[in-house]
Structures are given as structure tokens and as C-alpha cells.
Design an enzyme around this catalytic site. Structure first.
Site, mmCIF file in Angstrom:
data_model
loop_
_atom_site.group_PDB
_atom_site.id
_atom_site.type_symbol
_atom_site.label_atom_id
_atom_site.label_comp_id
_atom_site.label_asym_id
_atom_site.label_seq_id
_atom_site.Cartn_x
_atom_site.Cartn_y
_atom_site.Cartn_z
ATOM 1 N N TYR A 101 0.855 -1.191 0.000
ATOM 2 C CA TYR A 101 0.000 0.000 0.000
ATOM 3 C C TYR A 101 0.881 1.227 0.000
ATOM 4 C CZ TYR A 101 -3.222 3.645 1.304
ATOM 5 O OH TYR A 101 -3.947 4.813 1.291
ATOM 6 N N GLU A 189 -3.514 7.515 -4.212
ATOM 7 C CA GLU A 189 -3.310 6.223 -3.561
ATOM 8 C C GLU A 189 -3.046 5.124 -4.585
ATOM 9 O OE1 GLU A 189 -6.102 4.735 -0.198
ATOM 10 O OE2 GLU A 189 -6.825 3.798 -2.041
#
Ligand code: GDP
Ligand code: MN
Length: 383
Positions: A101, A189
Site C-alpha cells: 500500500y 493512492e
């Protein structure tokens, strides 16, 4: 404004972040054609503006273009969290070794952007954040200095990234920072950023949210807005320059000024009611803007009463009254309406509304109590 995955990844790619080859399709046959061009093994990805598409069945890997067509047919018929799928992204499928992530958002408390990373990326990142927050690193970025190289090295070390990847990771982290800051984003993101079996870093998913207040200086980004995907009321509100946010209650509110709108909502709650929306018509609103606001409020089937709280300064109460009358002609409201007009041309405004069958109020407390009572009785009647 949220961007779709395919749009976010296109922006990432401009900043040097590696993304899979792929294109968007609106039909299953287009999907098949793209899959053919990509060599058959592809991933078919629903493009809707919500997270968790994978878990909802909106992301599927196909072995060949025939299967890609079948999966596209399926996925294009789906609703994901209430949103119909209108487009699918067909990407070359990746063989995944690890899912990382990597994201940037604003940390309001720190008054700085923050880069967030975890070695346990992928569809369960929320679970990781909730149960094992120690697996997540947060690195604040000084907006004037930008992301420093030592910071991306710190992150690479924390997520136990093998040394061979550090150089590329540094480029990706910097690219993400640049995409974030030059787009005036509030979120950028990559989840997952994967290590592929053939030992490359690749951004498989992308998500960006752009600050609406900065869109005026990004016409290219503003153009990416997908109006099909927003609530109709929001598109309509933007067209007329109204600040509108839909809420879950049953008392529609039309107010001039953001502070007064919030106060009105607080006072409604104080008397036991629930506002159905926040709506600021702004200063100096003319009749057409008021009429648009009224149409938007009354289009919400939850609304059982409407409260107008207008403090006339630059805004003239008679203009507001004219807008209300014009909209009443058009939408023929079936719910009780409470109106409080004070300030510039309030008397003229009240005179105009005298025959309009509205409940009038002197103070805000009085108006809010009347609106709460009206909503209760009209909800009781099943109106
Ligand atoms: P999200 O669920 O909306 O976040 O959608 P993602 O694009 O992140 O996809 C969800 C999951 O699908 C990823 O975490 C991967 O595990 C998997 N996935 C996505 N693309 C590929 C791919 O090209 N190959 C493989 N094997 N899995 C993929
Ligand atoms: Mn994802």
C-alpha cells in the site's frame, strides 16, 4: 472530485509511475477486442467511484479474450454499492508476488500531507489499519521541501522492500508526491503497488481525489468529471453555483450563508429534527437560483418539510420570495414550508408570500420548532 481508476493511473503514468497496459471499454465486444490486443490474459475491472470493488466481485481475471468478453458482460450488468457499472478497464493481467500500500493524503491535525505505506497492501488494508496499525508507516511531508529521498528510503526499509527495488520505489514515491501536489489532490493512492513475479514494481490500482476548490486552475482535470456517477442533485447544484450537501434527515433547508446554514441545522437538531441537506444559496442570489435550490430540495423524497431561513443583506428577501413563488408554480410542493425572512426587503418578501400558504416565523427558534412539528405531522400522514 473523485477520479476513476483509469484516470488516476493515466495521471500517475505521466509522473513516471509504471502502470499496466490497458484501455477502457463500455461494451463487452470492445472488452474482447482490447483483450485480444493485450494478448488475452487480462483483468476486467469495473470503473465505479467506490472502493472495495474486488470484494464486491467487480474485478476478475480472464485467461483469454473470450472469457474477458463474458466477464465484461457480467460486470457491466452489475451494481456495486448502488452504483451501476458503465465502464470496465481492461488491463494486462499481472502475476503478483506481493501487494504494497502506498498513499498520500492531508493530515489536517499536522497541517501537512502525509505519505502512508504498508507491506500488507491489497483489499484488506482497512483491516490492517484497524487491527495491526503498527504495520503502517506515516511519513509527514513538508509542503515546501517536498518528499525527501531519505523519507522514501525510510519507507522502503520499514516495509522490508528488498534493496534491488529501492531505486524504483524512490521514483514511484516521488512521482506520487508530484502527481498529488501538482493536481491539488487530497488523496493519491496506489493499492496495490505490486512486486510482480518477474520482479518489477507496478501500480495495479489508482485512486485520486481532487480538491473541488482548486479545480478552477485544472481545467484538464475538471473535464474528467463523470457526471453520470454523481447524484443528479449535486450536478444540478454545481450548475447554479449552490453549495449543496445531501444528508439523511427529512427537513429540507434553504439558507443564505454557510455559517447561517450550519446554525439553522444545529437549531433544527436542538428541537429534535434532522436536516435533509445543507444548502447555501450564497449572497445576492436571484430568483432563478432560489428556484433551482427549491427544485433540488423537493426532488428528495425524504423531505417532509422545508425551512427557509433568509437573512437579507446583499440578498434581497423579495428576490428570494419571487424565486420561491416561481419554483412553486413549477414543482407544486406537497410538503409544508416554513419561512423566516429578515433584513433587506423582508416586508416586501413577506407580502409576496402572503397568499402562498406558507407557515411564517419570526425567530430562528420559532422557525425550527415549526419545521420540526410540520415534518412530524406530514410524515405521519405518509406525505
Ligand atoms: P479494489 O478492490 O477496488 O481496491 O480494486 P483493485 O484494483 O485494488 O483490485 C483488487 C484486487 O484484485 C487486488 O488487490 C489484486 O489482488 C487483484 N488484482 C487486480 N489486478 C490484478 C491483476 O492484474 N492480476 C491479479 N492476479 N490480480 C489482480
Ligand atoms: Mn485497490
Amino acid at each position: 472530485m473523485k477520479l476513476h481508476e483509469y484516470q488516476s493511473k493515466q495521471i500517475f503514468s505521466r509522473y513516471g509511475i509504471p502502470i499496466p497496459k490497458g484501455r477502457v471499454a463500455a461494451t463487452a465486444s470492445e472488452a474482447r477486442q482490447i483483450a485480444d490486443e493485450l494478448g488475452g490474459r487480462v483483468v476486467v475491472k469495473s470503473q465505479v467511484l467506490v472502493g472495495g470493488r474486488g470484494k464486491a466481485g467487480g474485478i476478475k481475471v480472464a485467461k483469454n479474450s473470450i472469457e474477458a468478453e463474458q466477464l465484461a458482460t457480467q460486470i457491466l450488468a452489475m451494481d456495486i454499492k448502488g452504483l451501476p457499472v458503465r465502464k470496465v478497464l481492461i488491463d494486462e493481467a499481472a502475476a503478483i508476488d506481493q501487494e504494497i500500500y502506498l498513499g498520500i493524503t492531508n493530515d489536517r491535525a499536522a497541517k501537512k500531507p502525509v505519505m502512508i505505506a504498508s507491506a500488507s497492501g491489497g483489499v484488506d488494508i482497512e483491516e490492517v489499519a484497524a487491527t495491526t496499525p503498527e504495520k503502517i508507516i506515516r511519513e509527514h511531508i513538508d509542503p515546501l521541501l517536498g518528499l525527501r529521498d531519505y523519507q522514501s528510503r525510510d519507507i522502503a526499509a520499514f516495509i522490508d522492500l528488498p534493496r534491488d527495488y529501492w531505486r524504483d520505489f524512490g521514483r514511484i514515491a516521488r512521482g506520487l508526491w508530484e502527481a498529488y501536489t501538482s493536481s491539488d489532490a487530497t488523496l493519491a493512492e496506489i493499492n496495490p503497488l505490486v512486486i510482480t513475479k518477474d520482479k518489477r514494481l507496478l501500480a495495479l490500482d489508482g485512486k485520486m481525489v481532487i480538491d473541488d476548490n482548486a479545480l478552477f486552475r485544472h481545467p484538464d482535470l475538471a473535464e474528467m468529471r463523470d457526471s453520470d456517477e454523481e447524484a443528479r442533485s449535486e450536478t444540478e447544484a454545481r450548475k447554479y453555483g449552490l453549495s449543496f450537501i445531501k444528508l439523511d434527515g427529512n427537513i429540507g433547508c434553504m439558507v443564505n450563508g454557510a455559517g447561517l446554514a450550519m446554525t439553522s441545522m444545529d437549531v433544527i437538531k436542538l428541537f429534535g429534527g434532522e436536516p435533509a441537506n445543507f444548502l447555501d444559496i450564497g449572497g445576492g442570489a436571484g430568483a432563478d437560483k432560489v428556484a433551482a435550490a427549491m427544485r433540488i430540495i423537493l426532488a428528495d423524497p425524504n423531505v417532509k418539510a422545508v425551512l427557509y431561513n433568509i437573512f437579507g443583506g446583499i440578498t434581497r428577501c423579495d428576490e428570494v420570495a419571487r424565486g420561491i413563488l416561481a419554483a412553486m408554480e413549477e414543482v407544486k410542493p406537497q410538503v409544508p414550508m416554513v419561512v423566516r425572512l429578515v433584513g433587506t426587503n423582508a416586508e416586501e418578501g413577506r407580502a409576496l408570500l402572503a397568499d402562498a400558504n406558507m407557515i411564517t416565523a419570526e425567530t430562528l427558534a420559532d422557525a425550527a420548532q415549526k419545521a420540526v412539528a410540520a415534518a412530524q405531522s406530514s410524515a405521519g400522514k405518509g406525505a
